[in-house]
Design a protein around this motif. Sequence first.
Motif, mmCIF file in Angstrom:
data_model
loop_
_atom_site.group_PDB
_atom_site.id
_atom_site.type_symbol
_atom_site.label_atom_id
_atom_site.label_comp_id
_atom_site.label_asym_id
_atom_site.label_seq_id
_atom_site.Cartn_x
_atom_site.Cartn_y
_atom_site.Cartn_z
ATOM 1 N N ARG A 177 0.848 -1.200 0.000
ATOM 2 C CA ARG A 177 0.000 0.000 0.000
ATOM 3 C C ARG A 177 0.879 1.245 0.000
ATOM 4 O O ARG A 177 1.846 1.326 0.725
ATOM 5 C CB ARG A 177 -0.891 -0.019 1.231
ATOM 6 C CG ARG A 177 -1.912 1.059 1.205
ATOM 7 C CD ARG A 177 -2.930 0.830 2.283
ATOM 8 N NE ARG A 177 -3.713 2.045 2.412
ATOM 9 C CZ ARG A 177 -4.343 2.383 3.503
ATOM 10 N NH1 ARG A 177 -4.297 1.623 4.550
ATOM 11 N NH2 ARG A 177 -5.028 3.502 3.537
ATOM 12 N N ASN A 178 0.497 2.230 -0.784
ATOM 13 C CA ASN A 178 1.322 3.426 -0.919
ATOM 14 C C ASN A 178 0.954 4.492 0.102
ATOM 15 O O ASN A 178 -0.194 4.906 0.180
ATOM 16 C CB ASN A 178 1.178 4.008 -2.332
ATOM 17 C CG ASN A 178 1.689 3.049 -3.379
ATOM 18 O OD1 ASN A 178 2.736 2.448 -3.223
ATOM 19 N ND2 ASN A 178 0.946 2.898 -4.448
ATOM 20 N N CYS A 179 1.952 4.939 0.863
ATOM 21 C CA CYS A 179 1.784 6.066 1.784
ATOM 22 C C CYS A 179 2.350 7.332 1.163
ATOM 23 O O CYS A 179 1.958 8.429 1.529
ATOM 24 C CB CYS A 179 2.528 5.817 3.092
ATOM 25 S SG CYS A 179 1.813 4.509 4.074
ATOM 26 N N TYR A 180 3.300 7.160 0.270
ATOM 27 C CA TYR A 180 3.988 8.296 -0.348
ATOM 28 C C TYR A 180 3.830 8.214 -1.862
ATOM 29 O O TYR A 180 3.844 7.134 -2.442
ATOM 30 C CB TYR A 180 5.488 8.267 -0.021
ATOM 31 C CG TYR A 180 5.785 8.260 1.451
ATOM 32 C CD1 TYR A 180 5.672 9.426 2.206
ATOM 33 C CD2 TYR A 180 6.171 7.102 2.099
ATOM 34 C CE1 TYR A 180 5.941 9.422 3.564
ATOM 35 C CE2 TYR A 180 6.440 7.089 3.456
ATOM 36 C CZ TYR A 180 6.325 8.249 4.187
ATOM 37 O OH TYR A 180 6.576 8.244 5.531
ATOM 38 N N HIS A 181 3.733 9.353 -2.467
ATOM 39 C CA HIS A 181 3.794 9.397 -3.927
ATOM 40 C C HIS A 181 5.251 9.336 -4.368
ATOM 41 O O HIS A 181 5.556 8.724 -5.381
ATOM 42 C CB HIS A 181 3.155 10.686 -4.463
ATOM 43 C CG HIS A 181 1.662 10.670 -4.420
ATOM 44 N ND1 HIS A 181 0.893 10.641 -5.546
ATOM 45 C CD2 HIS A 181 0.799 10.667 -3.383
ATOM 46 C CE1 HIS A 181 -0.387 10.631 -5.213
ATOM 47 N NE2 HIS A 181 -0.457 10.646 -3.892
ATOM 48 N N VAL A 182 6.136 9.985 -3.589
ATOM 49 C CA VAL A 182 7.533 10.118 -4.010
ATOM 50 C C VAL A 182 8.472 9.799 -2.852
ATOM 51 O O VAL A 182 8.261 10.262 -1.726
ATOM 52 C CB VAL A 182 7.825 11.561 -4.498
ATOM 53 C CG1 VAL A 182 9.269 11.692 -4.961
ATOM 54 C CG2 VAL A 182 6.865 11.971 -5.600
ATOM 55 N N PHE A 183 9.503 9.040 -3.162
ATOM 56 C CA PHE A 183 10.618 8.821 -2.246
ATOM 57 C C PHE A 183 11.799 9.573 -2.847
ATOM 58 O O PHE A 183 12.171 9.317 -3.990
ATOM 59 C CB PHE A 183 10.959 7.334 -2.132
ATOM 60 C CG PHE A 183 12.124 7.049 -1.231
ATOM 61 C CD1 PHE A 183 11.933 6.783 0.117
ATOM 62 C CD2 PHE A 183 13.421 7.060 -1.727
ATOM 63 C CE1 PHE A 183 13.006 6.532 0.961
ATOM 64 C CE2 PHE A 183 14.500 6.810 -0.893
ATOM 65 C CZ PHE A 183 14.295 6.551 0.457
ATOM 66 N N LEU A 184 12.374 10.524 -2.101
ATOM 67 C CA LEU A 184 13.529 11.283 -2.594
ATOM 68 C C LEU A 184 14.817 10.645 -2.108
ATOM 69 O O LEU A 184 15.019 10.458 -0.909
ATOM 70 C CB LEU A 184 13.480 12.723 -2.081
ATOM 71 C CG LEU A 184 12.565 13.687 -2.804
ATOM 72 C CD1 LEU A 184 12.593 15.056 -2.124
ATOM 73 C CD2 LEU A 184 12.953 13.829 -4.260
ATOM 74 N N SER A 185 15.699 10.330 -3.038
ATOM 75 C CA SER A 185 17.028 9.803 -2.729
ATOM 76 C C SER A 185 18.042 10.841 -3.187
ATOM 77 O O SER A 185 18.033 11.263 -4.347
ATOM 78 C CB SER A 185 17.257 8.479 -3.469
ATOM 79 O OG SER A 185 18.564 8.001 -3.237
ATOM 80 N N PHE A 186 18.933 11.245 -2.271
ATOM 81 C CA PHE A 186 19.878 12.316 -2.604
ATOM 82 C C PHE A 186 21.014 12.331 -1.596
ATOM 83 O O PHE A 186 20.902 11.802 -0.495
ATOM 84 C CB PHE A 186 19.174 13.678 -2.586
ATOM 85 C CG PHE A 186 18.578 14.028 -1.247
ATOM 86 C CD1 PHE A 186 19.274 14.829 -0.346
ATOM 87 C CD2 PHE A 186 17.334 13.556 -0.875
ATOM 88 C CE1 PHE A 186 18.732 15.150 0.899
ATOM 89 C CE2 PHE A 186 16.779 13.872 0.357
ATOM 90 C CZ PHE A 186 17.491 14.668 1.247
ATOM 91 N N SER A 187 22.107 12.957 -1.983
ATOM 92 C CA SER A 187 23.212 13.214 -1.062
ATOM 93 C C SER A 187 22.954 14.562 -0.414
ATOM 94 O O SER A 187 22.991 15.592 -1.077
ATOM 95 C CB SER A 187 24.543 13.240 -1.821
ATOM 96 O OG SER A 187 25.571 13.715 -0.977
#
Length: 172
Positions: free
Chosen positions: A20-30
């Motif tokens: 089930r989706n809680c987030y539309h977007v997961f941000l991966s970054f330094s």
Amino acid sequence: MRVSSSRAREASSSNSSPSRNCYHVFLSFSGEDTRKTFTDNLYTAFVDKGFPTFRDEEELERGEDIKPKFETAIQQSRSSVIVFSKNYAFSRWCLDELVMILERKRISDHVVLPVFYDVDPSDVRKQTGSVEEAFAKHEKNGQPSNKMNQWKKALAEVADLAGMVRANQADG
């Protein structure tokens, strides 16, 4: 309107199913490169448009074990935006996160959008430039070769996806 940690916790606590989706977007970054500039602007734009977005600074409590939280957030996201920057590959955590994101993509309809921020996509694909420097450092620090091969394969795979190329600008 910002997505609060309590709202995200409520969504995840009422949801025991990782599909089930809680987030539309997961941000991966330094964070070192982009947290206070490009990524902060990107996060704000997503949230302002009503897209619940996972970003470590907003969603993690001090003292929390972060790996399970990140794995769950990736599993509960519809998509991931990976912001590649000059220091991204220096972070073992970012590289492990990338591997988790691509595993999720392989088994579901998870959408992955790479953003090449002040880094050439071919440097990511071929592991040249700052990426090559990062791997030399990982090797010097005794990182196992099987782990490094996993990271290299993931970088090459994600660099072949259609993405966006952005130059580092003074206004972020």
